[in-house]
Scaffold this motif. Structure first.
Motif, PDB file in Angstrom:
ATOM      1  N   TYR A  62     -28.760  10.357  40.740  1.00  6.68           N
ATOM      2  CA  TYR A  62     -28.508  11.008  42.024  1.00  6.68           C
ATOM      3  C   TYR A  62     -27.632  10.143  42.932  1.00  6.68           C
ATOM      4  O   TYR A  62     -26.859  10.666  43.742  1.00  6.68           O
ATOM      5  N   THR A  63     -27.726   8.839  42.792  1.00  3.11           N
ATOM      6  CA  THR A  63     -26.838   7.955  43.554  1.00  3.11           C
ATOM      7  C   THR A  63     -25.384   8.178  43.143  1.00  3.11           C
ATOM      8  O   THR A  63     -24.477   8.195  43.993  1.00  3.11           O
ATOM      9  N   THR A  64     -25.157   8.373  41.852  1.00  3.92           N
ATOM     10  CA  THR A  64     -23.804   8.676  41.371  1.00  3.92           C
ATOM     11  C   THR A  64     -23.292   9.972  41.988  1.00  3.92           C
ATOM     12  O   THR A  64     -22.141  10.050  42.438  1.00  3.92           O
ATOM     13  N   TRP A  65     -24.141  10.980  41.996  1.00  6.47           N
ATOM     14  CA  TRP A  65     -23.765  12.251  42.626  1.00  6.47           C
ATOM     15  C   TRP A  65     -23.483  12.052  44.115  1.00  6.47           C
ATOM     16  O   TRP A  65     -22.520  12.592  44.652  1.00  6.47           O
ATOM     17  N   GLY A  66     -24.316  11.261  44.789  1.00  5.75           N
ATOM     18  CA  GLY A  66     -24.113  11.020  46.215  1.00  5.75           C
ATOM     19  C   GLY A  66     -22.808  10.307  46.504  1.00  5.75           C
ATOM     20  O   GLY A  66     -22.128  10.615  47.498  1.00  5.75           O
ATOM     21  N   VAL A  67     -22.434   9.365  45.652  1.00  2.84           N
ATOM     22  CA  VAL A  67     -21.155   8.660  45.831  1.00  2.84           C
ATOM     23  C   VAL A  67     -19.994   9.640  45.742  1.00  2.84           C
ATOM     24  O   VAL A  67     -19.043   9.576  46.534  1.00  2.84           O
ATOM     25  N   TRP A 102     -12.694   6.377  40.788  1.00  2.00           N
ATOM     26  CA  TRP A 102     -13.371   5.102  41.070  1.00  2.00           C
ATOM     27  C   TRP A 102     -14.868   5.288  41.289  1.00  2.00           C
ATOM     28  O   TRP A 102     -15.580   4.309  41.541  1.00  2.00           O
ATOM     29  N   SER A 103     -15.348   6.520  41.215  1.00  2.00           N
ATOM     30  CA  SER A 103     -16.726   6.809  41.615  1.00  2.00           C
ATOM     31  C   SER A 103     -17.748   6.052  40.775  1.00  2.00           C
ATOM     32  O   SER A 103     -18.755   5.558  41.306  1.00  2.00           O
ATOM     33  N   LEU A 104     -17.534   5.938  39.467  1.00  2.02           N
ATOM     34  CA  LEU A 104     -18.505   5.240  38.628  1.00  2.02           C
ATOM     35  C   LEU A 104     -18.549   3.752  38.950  1.00  2.02           C
ATOM     36  O   LEU A 104     -19.621   3.134  38.954  1.00  2.02           O
ATOM     37  N   LEU A 105     -17.386   3.173  39.222  1.00  2.00           N
ATOM     38  CA  LEU A 105     -17.346   1.747  39.547  1.00  2.00           C
ATOM     39  C   LEU A 105     -18.031   1.476  40.891  1.00  2.00           C
ATOM     40  O   LEU A 105     -18.589   0.399  41.101  1.00  2.00           O
ATOM     41  N   ILE A 106     -17.978   2.443  41.801  1.00  2.00           N
ATOM     42  CA  ILE A 106     -18.691   2.311  43.076  1.00  2.00           C
ATOM     43  C   ILE A 106     -20.177   2.582  42.877  1.00  2.00           C
ATOM     44  O   ILE A 106     -21.037   1.917  43.476  1.00  2.00           O
ATOM     45  N   ALA A 107     -20.504   3.540  42.013  1.00  4.58           N
ATOM     46  CA  ALA A 107     -21.899   3.964  41.830  1.00  4.58           C
ATOM     47  C   ALA A 107     -22.736   2.904  41.124  1.00  4.58           C
ATOM     48  O   ALA A 107     -23.951   2.827  41.373  1.00  4.58           O
TER      49      ALA A 107
END
Length: 530
Positions: free
Chosen positions: A281-286, A296-301
């Motif tokens: 869910y954090t990945t989805w929130g990012v 870049w979302s996975l690298l931030i997540a």
């Protein structure tokens, strides 16, 4: 009157000059806009003009036209768009369009489609991308090849550098030659096709083996088919091996955090699956917070999920677990209750429905090794990512002050306290570390499964199986057991089915634990005797 007569030649000369000037050539953008207007005859003329243009956007536009994915509205000038899966982009600017409202498919007839495919094949054969060139040759193989196509392939064969594309060209040429009347040429084509894994090659060889009048050609075709089948079996085994290791890497990511909390601390954490779910869910929130940074979302997540779930893990340890050490039944019940609380909290905050997590372009798609072996990028990256997380955790445990204290407390808590180790804070940080790794596992799992409140429930039992089978508290045992269970499960599935395969794995694990209760790699130290 005389003046008018004198000016007539000058007027005629000016008119002739104007008539002799070449007509203004329409720009690429104008021609694309003309392409979606008018009738089919005009569209065919515009296609011929477009092929004279040297523009990198041409191939994508014409491919979309052939496949029925070119869209346009009725404005003047019209907006021209390309549908790519669920997204729609402007064909001229590349900008993403919010919706397809007002857009209609640009129609083509069979005649125009045939014209386009022939000309596109020539363009695609010289494309800079090997994947595009391979698809062009595959189109020749699928649709058939004539003398003109054969000439193009022979010309490309001398310049081609990609082994995959060269193999496809050899197959296409052999399929053309096997239909000839020259016996030696047909025999040579059969020998060439014996090294091809294309489905059309097997169909052509089966036809010769079953129906050809020449017995020598039939025997050669049968030998070629046997050779191909042998290679296919090898590549199928390789594919099963890859997917087994991929499943093992998923189990590793799900279990490695539990190997810390359960294996090192002895805490039966039934909320471990929900920590994985919170990472997803954090990945989805990012992605919701940064919709323009999908790449870049996975690298931030990854760090975000580690921090979120790590802090929640510390709160759980400080608020609940620390009062229950040495009471395994109460710990199990308390963490099971926490898992229900976390599930319901997520349902209340985000709803009961699954959430969609987009995959960046660099993790999407498939790595095509040959026509019968292809590896999905998301599984490949998760396999590499799982190994990276494992070795990073191993480095923390073996080479850092925290890791030294964790090992000391796990092996002899009383002695660790005697030399000044604050075991209570080591417990909190260790539980936080295991919880943070569970969150990282959720980031990876968001790329291969649905993100919903029940995501963690699918992995909690498997995680305990991996830890117990490998040896409680031993990270290397967790790695070996995760990969072993992944391989066994994947090789059993084709014969027993998914559910029965899991049952068989569980039965084998129970039999193994009866013989070796401490797992593959038992824990060492005084804690091992507890």
């Amino acid at each position: 009157m005389l003046m008018i007569v004198a000016l007539l030649p000058l007027h005629a000369s000016a008119q002739a000059t104007a008539d002799s000037e070449p007509p203004e050539v329409a720009s690429f953008e104008q021609q694309v806009q003309q392409l979606v207007q008018g009738n089919l005859r005009q569209r065919a003329e515009t296609v011929s003009q477009l092929f004279q243009q040297d523009d990198e956007r041409l191939i994508d536009i014409l491919n979309a036209l052939v496949e029925g994915d070119l869209l346009a509205d009725r404005n003047d000038p019209p907006t021209v768009a390309i549908r790519q899966g669920k997204s729609i982009t402007n064909a001229l600017t590349g900008a993403t369009l919010e919706s397809d409202e007002g857009l209609r498919r640009v129609p083509v007839n069979n005649s125009l489609r045939t014209q386009l495919r022939g000309q596109l094949a020539e363009l695609n054969l010289t494309h800079e991308s090997a994947d595009v060139r391979y698809d062009a040759v595959r189109r020749f193989i699928r649709d058939g090849i004539d003398a003109e196509g054969m000439a193009m392939l022979i010309e490309r064969q001398a310049e081609e550098e990609s082994g995959l594309v060269l193999g496809a060209i050899d197959t296409a040429l052999a399929l053309f030659q096997i239909q000839g009347v020259d016996r030696d040429m047909r025999l040579e084509a059969i020998n060439s096709l014996s090294g091809s894994l294309e489905q059309e090659a097997r169909i052509a060889l089966n036809d010769v083996a079953d129906n050809d009048a020449d017995p020598q050609l039939r025997v050669a075709a049968q030998e070629a088919i046997a050779s191909i089948q042998s290679r296919i079996k090898f590549y199928r085994f390789t594919e099963n091996l890859f997917f087994g290791l991929s499943l093992g890497s998923v189990l590793l990511l799900a279990a490695i955090g539990l190997a810390i909390t359960f294996g090192v601390m002895g805490v039966i954490n039934m909320a471990h699956g929900e920590l994985i779910m919170l990472g997803a869910y954090t990945t989805w929130g990012v992605q919701v917070l940064f919709p323009n940074l999908i790449e870049w979302s996975l690298l931030i997540a990854i760090p975000a999920a580690f921090l979120v779930t790590g802090l929640i893990g510390i709160l759980i340890e400080r608020g609940v677990i620390r009062f229950l050490y040495g009471r395994p039944l109460e710990t199990l019940l308390a963490t099971f209750g926490l898992s229900l609380v976390l599930q319901q909290a997520v349902r209340s905050l985000f709803g009961p429905l699954n959430r969609s997590v987009s995959s960046p372009d660099w993790i999407s798609g498939t790595l095509v090794i040959n026509p019968v072996l292809s590896l999905t990028y998301n599984r490949l990256y998760i396999l590499l990512f799982g190994l990276m997380v494992f070795f990073a955790l191993l480095l923390v445990i073996k080479r850092t002050s925290l890791g030294l204290k964790v090992r000391a407390v796990s092996q002899n808590r009383a002695m660790a306290r005697a030399v000044g180790v604050r075991s209570s804070w080591v417990d909190a940080l260790t539980f936080g570390l295991g919880s943070g790794i569970a969150g990282i596992a959720g980031v990876a799992l968001s790329q291969i499964t649905n993100v919903g409140p029940n995501l963690g429930q699918a992995y909690i039992i498997d995680s305990f199986m991996v830890v117990v089978f490998g040896g409680v508290g031993n990270l290397w045992g967790t790695l070996v057991s995760a990969m072993s269970l992944g391989l066994i499960n994947n090789f059993l599935e084709p014969y027993a089915g998914a559910m029965l395969a899991k049952v068989l794995v569980l039965i084998m694990l129970i039999l193994f634990i009866q013989k070796k209760p401490k797992g593959l790699f038992p824990q060492k130290g005084r804690a091992a005797a507890d």
